[in-house]
Design an enzyme around this catalytic site. Structure first.
Site, PDB file in Angstrom:
ATOM      1  N   ILE A 218       0.875  -1.171   0.000  1.00 12.03           N
ATOM      2  CA  ILE A 218       0.000   0.000   0.000  1.00 12.03           C
ATOM      3  C   ILE A 218       0.911   1.219   0.000  1.00 12.03           C
ATOM      4  CG2 ILE A 218      -0.229  -0.101   2.524  1.00 12.03           C
ATOM      5  CD1 ILE A 218      -2.982   1.191   2.231  1.00 12.03           C
ATOM      6  N   SER A 219       0.709   2.116  -0.939  1.00 12.64           N
ATOM      7  CA  SER A 219       1.589   3.274  -1.082  1.00 12.64           C
ATOM      8  C   SER A 219       1.459   4.200   0.121  1.00 12.64           C
ATOM      9  CB  SER A 219       1.242   4.050  -2.354  1.00 12.64           C
ATOM     10  OG  SER A 219       1.473   3.270  -3.504  1.00 12.64           O
ATOM     11  N   GLN A 220       2.465   5.036   0.294  1.00 17.11           N
ATOM     12  CA  GLN A 220       2.402   5.996   1.383  1.00 17.11           C
ATOM     13  C   GLN A 220       1.311   7.025   1.086  1.00 17.11           C
ATOM     14  OE1 GLN A 220       6.626   7.118   0.250  1.00 17.11           O
ATOM     15  NE2 GLN A 220       5.970   8.948   1.341  1.00 17.11           N
TER      16      GLN A 220
END
Length: 222
Positions: A66-68
């Site tokens: 999950i991207s920042q």
């Protein structure tokens, strides 16, 4: 229909994250509100929930991340959604970005190639009160023609080229955001469609997992 609000004990952590994003240059009030209202802890593995509101990427299994939050925010600012759009997301992952899109657009169609991730994303979206996102399983590089056209397309993985089925499914003046891996660098591009013409704008260097599919990279042999 806008996502329904939910009650949880993480509101203060989301507020702190929003302030951190402000300091990092995110000024779009609609995007900040979406992040403030979306329970990211529901979209990360339970063992990592203590880090859900850190501005960092997290592993979610099956080689995916999950991207920042700041990356999600930059994507959403670049899309400049007004609330009435039909949006296609390629690569549902955990469903968090789809949930954010659901607060900024009217209809969101999200395509995930991994069935297990799609099942988990649907559950997290339901738990988060998101009701205007449809998660489908398939090759996202082909788009989802039965529900096209789309005012905006957001690709959550890095491909070697712009997939032609996706640009075909964009409305006139539609926008697509896609990371492109052209050998030595990986950069985020904004593609705008004007009739039969496409314009490319390089926005920033980025780092995403490979876009797997017929119009992306081929999966590694097991």
């Amino acid at each position: 229909m806008a996502p329904r609000p939910i009650a949880d004990s993480y509101g203060g952590y989301r507020a702190r994250l929003v302030e951190e994003l402000r300091r990092k240059g995110i000024k779009d009030m609609a995007v900040l509100a979406a992040i403030a209202e979306t329970p990211r802890h529901l979209f990360v593995p339970e063992a990592l929930r203590a880090r859900a509101y850190d501005d960092t990427s997290l592993p979610v299994g099956q080689g995916q991340t999950i991207s920042q939050p700041s990356t999600h925010a930059q994507y959403l600012v670049a899309l400049d959604l007004k609330g009435r759009e039909r949006v296609l997301e390629v690569g549902t992952g955990t469903g968090y970005q789809a949930a954010l899109l659901g607060r900024l657009a009217e209809v969101v169609v999200s395509v995930e190639r991994l069935p297990e991730l799609a099942v988990r994303a649907r559950k997290a979206l339901e738990d988060s009160g998101t009701t205007n996102v449809t998660v489908l399983v398939g090759d996202g590089t082909l788009g989802w023609r039965p529900l096209a056209p789309y005012d905006a397309i957001l690709v959550s993985a890095s491909g070697p080229r712009v997939p032609s089925p996706l640009t075909d499914q964009l409305t006139d003046n539609g926008i697509m955001l896609i990371p492109l891996d052209r050998g030595t660098t990986q950069d985020l591009y904004r593609i705008t469609k004007h009739g039969n013409e496409l314009t490319e704008e390089k926005l920033a260097a980025t780092q995403f997992v490979p876009l797997i599919g017929r119009h992306g990279f081929q999966p590694e042999a097991s």
